[in-house]
Motif scaffolding. Structure first.
Motif, PDB file in Angstrom:
ATOM      1  N   TYR A  33       0.803  -1.288   0.116  1.00 29.15           N
ATOM      2  CA  TYR A  33       0.043   0.009  -0.027  1.00 29.15           C
ATOM      3  C   TYR A  33       0.775   1.334  -0.026  1.00 29.15           C
ATOM      4  CZ  TYR A  33      -3.314  -3.518   1.938  1.00 29.15           C
ATOM      5  OH  TYR A  33      -3.880  -4.788   2.144  1.00 29.15           O
ATOM      6  N   TYR A  35       0.092   5.150   1.239  1.00 25.74           N
ATOM      7  CA  TYR A  35      -0.785   6.286   1.895  1.00 25.74           C
ATOM      8  C   TYR A  35       0.226   7.659   1.822  1.00 25.74           C
ATOM      9  CZ  TYR A  35      -3.020   1.983   3.862  1.00 25.74           C
ATOM     10  OH  TYR A  35      -3.533   0.853   4.331  1.00 25.74           O
ATOM     11  N   LEU A  43      -4.257   8.964   7.631  1.00 20.18           N
ATOM     12  CA  LEU A  43      -3.418   8.606   6.451  1.00 20.18           C
ATOM     13  C   LEU A  43      -4.601   8.060   5.616  1.00 20.18           C
ATOM     14  CD1 LEU A  43      -1.205   7.676   8.605  1.00 20.18           C
ATOM     15  CD2 LEU A  43      -0.417   6.488   7.046  1.00 20.18           C
ATOM     16  N   LEU A  45      -5.263   6.548   1.494  1.00 23.56           N
ATOM     17  CA  LEU A  45      -4.778   5.379   0.578  1.00 23.56           C
ATOM     18  C   LEU A  45      -4.721   6.078  -0.657  1.00 23.56           C
ATOM     19  CD1 LEU A  45      -3.817   2.485   0.073  1.00 23.56           C
ATOM     20  CD2 LEU A  45      -6.404   1.932  -0.318  1.00 23.56           C
ATOM     21  N   TYR A  48      -3.014   0.583  -4.066  1.00 26.32           N
ATOM     22  CA  TYR A  48      -2.526  -0.666  -3.296  1.00 26.32           C
ATOM     23  C   TYR A  48      -2.485  -1.632  -4.438  1.00 26.32           C
ATOM     24  CZ  TYR A  48      -7.498  -1.973  -3.779  1.00 26.32           C
ATOM     25  OH  TYR A  48      -8.822  -2.459  -4.449  1.00 26.32           O
ATOM     26  N   PHE A  97      -4.857  -9.375   3.333  1.00 28.76           N
ATOM     27  CA  PHE A  97      -5.510  -8.133   3.354  1.00 28.76           C
ATOM     28  C   PHE A  97      -6.431  -7.716   4.671  1.00 28.76           C
ATOM     29  CE2 PHE A  97     -10.048  -8.883   2.292  1.00 28.76           C
ATOM     30  CZ  PHE A  97     -10.073  -9.962   1.751  1.00 28.76           C
ATOM     31  N   ARG A  98      -6.671  -8.660   5.321  1.00 26.88           N
ATOM     32  CA  ARG A  98      -7.576  -8.588   6.582  1.00 26.88           C
ATOM     33  C   ARG A  98      -6.686  -9.495   7.705  1.00 26.88           C
ATOM     34  NH1 ARG A  98     -13.404 -11.140   5.299  1.00 26.88           N
ATOM     35  NH2 ARG A  98     -13.472 -10.816   7.531  1.00 26.88           N
TER      36      ARG A  98
ATOM     37  N   LYS B   1     -18.450   4.171   3.826  1.00 27.58           N
ATOM     38  CA  LYS B   1     -17.194   4.379   4.211  1.00 27.58           C
ATOM     39  C   LYS B   1     -17.076   4.444   5.750  1.00 27.58           C
ATOM     40  CE  LYS B   1     -13.397   7.160   3.145  1.00 27.58           C
ATOM     41  NZ  LYS B   1     -12.698   7.067   4.457  1.00 27.58           N
ATOM     42  N   HIS B  90      -9.833  -2.127   9.732  1.00 25.79           N
ATOM     43  CA  HIS B  90     -10.173  -2.660   8.222  1.00 25.79           C
ATOM     44  C   HIS B  90     -11.867  -3.234   8.299  1.00 25.79           C
ATOM     45  CE1 HIS B  90     -10.146  -5.623   5.140  1.00 25.79           C
ATOM     46  NE2 HIS B  90      -8.783  -4.973   4.681  1.00 25.79           N
ATOM     47  N   GLY B  92     -12.949  -5.009   6.184  1.00 27.91           N
ATOM     48  CA  GLY B  92     -13.624  -6.423   5.935  1.00 27.91           C
ATOM     49  C   GLY B  92     -13.930  -6.561   4.273  1.00 27.91           C
ATOM     50  N   GLY B  94     -12.680  -5.486   1.566  1.00 35.26           N
ATOM     51  CA  GLY B  94     -11.803  -5.866   0.319  1.00 35.26           C
ATOM     52  C   GLY B  94     -10.304  -5.437   0.847  1.00 35.26           C
ATOM     53  N   ALA B  95      -9.465  -5.698  -0.216  1.00 30.70           N
ATOM     54  CA  ALA B  95      -8.123  -5.493   0.062  1.00 30.70           C
ATOM     55  C   ALA B  95      -7.578  -4.005   0.036  1.00 30.70           C
ATOM     56  CB  ALA B  95      -7.325  -6.313  -1.119  1.00 30.70           C
ATOM     57  N   ASP B  96      -8.434  -2.948  -0.138  1.00 30.70           N
ATOM     58  CA  ASP B  96      -8.208  -1.793  -0.036  1.00 30.70           C
ATOM     59  C   ASP B  96      -7.647  -1.054   1.230  1.00 30.70           C
ATOM     60  OD1 ASP B  96     -11.473  -0.317  -0.222  1.00 30.70           O
ATOM     61  OD2 ASP B  96     -10.791  -2.075   0.818  1.00 30.70           O
ATOM     62  N   GLY B  97      -6.941  -1.636   2.069  1.00 27.47           N
ATOM     63  CA  GLY B  97      -6.318  -0.915   3.079  1.00 27.47           C
ATOM     64  C   GLY B  97      -7.143  -0.548   4.351  1.00 27.47           C
ATOM     65  N   LEU B  98      -6.492   0.246   5.127  1.00 23.51           N
ATOM     66  CA  LEU B  98      -7.225   0.508   6.198  1.00 23.51           C
ATOM     67  C   LEU B  98      -7.739   1.785   6.143  1.00 23.51           C
ATOM     68  CD1 LEU B  98      -4.025  -0.730   8.456  1.00 23.51           C
ATOM     69  CD2 LEU B  98      -6.002  -1.826   8.233  1.00 23.51           C
ATOM     70  N   PHE B 100      -7.919   5.220   8.551  1.00 22.77           N
ATOM     71  CA  PHE B 100      -7.421   5.738   9.903  1.00 22.77           C
ATOM     72  C   PHE B 100      -8.062   6.777  10.638  1.00 22.77           C
ATOM     73  CE2 PHE B 100      -3.102   3.792   9.063  1.00 22.77           C
ATOM     74  CZ  PHE B 100      -3.267   3.401   7.790  1.00 22.77           C
TER      75      PHE B 100
END
Lengths: 113, 110
Positions: A33, A35, A43, A45, A48, A97-98, B1, B90, B92, B94-98, B100
């Motif tokens: 990723y 950020y 932060l 994104l 990724y 990813f999780r 979101k 997260h 949950g 998908g893979a698109d990060g955290l 914050f």
């Protein structure tokens, strides 16, 4: 293990210049990723990747490009730098990813003048 | 979101005090992370949790999934604990990060 390594640590760019922020990890993580961190903000994104050859846009991708030719490397390219891209950039990786610990690089402080 | 809110934004305390930093989020998650960022430095993962409580040295993290809330506690605080503490989730999907929070800036005075 070095973990996640970012270079450079600091950089000053002039408006319109281009540069590449390097990120490499030695943990064989598939997920990587980029950020950006702006003052007083969480932060966000940029891009990724879920594995070599696969990348996708995050929340704030405009003005940036990425590539992922190997599992280890995930460079971030800034084309035609603008003052709005002044920020601290962090690269991160994780095994999954999780439900997986995230590992961060030391950050790159970029100023566009 | 998912929206992630941390409180307080800033906290100054005396050495030895018990510190609590709170994090609330708006949508169900698969995992919550607590991160530490020292001035001018990188970001280090302290905890990742999806239920219950975790302890590492003087740091304790708890999460209440039903209330969508987590706390980070520091016992016997020390000046070296001075840093920005960041909550991230997260969701949950998908893979698109955290996602914050904005962080809590903690200063421990000797």
């Amino acid at each position: 293990n070095a973990g996640v390594t970012q270079t450079p640590k600091f950089r000053i760019l002039k408006i319109g210049q281009s540069m590449t922020l390097q990120c490499t990890q030695d943990m064989n993580h598939n997920y990587m990723y980029w950020y950006r961190q702006d003052p007083g903000m969480g932060l966000k994104l940029i891009y990724y990747s879920v594995g070599a050859g696969i990348t996708d846009k995050g929340e704030v991708p405009n003005g940036y490009n990425v590539s992922r030719s190997t599992t280890e490397d995930f460079p971030l390219r800034l084309e035609l730098a603008a003052p709005s891209q002044t920020s601290v950039y962090f690269c991160a990786s994780s095994y999954s990813f999780r439900d997986s610990e995230a590992f961060f690089g030391q950050g790159t402080r970029l100023t566009v003048v | 979101k998912n929206e992630v809110e941390q409180s307080p934004q800033n906290l100054t305390a005396q050495e030895g005090e018990f510190i609590t930093i709170n994090c609330s989020y708006s949508v169900g998650i698969s995992a919550l992370h607590w991160l530490q960022q020292h001035p001018g430095g990188g970001i280090v993962s302290l905890f990742m949790l999806s239920s219950g409580k975790k302890k590492h040295g003087r740091l304790i993290a708890t999460i209440n999934i039903q209330e969508k809330h987590s706390s980070l506690h520091i016992t016997a605080s020390h000046p070296r604990d001075s840093a920005v503490y960041i909550c991230a989730v997260h969701s949950g999907g998908g893979a698109d990060g955290l996602t914050f929070g904005k962080g809590t800036h903690l200063i421990i005075q000797p």
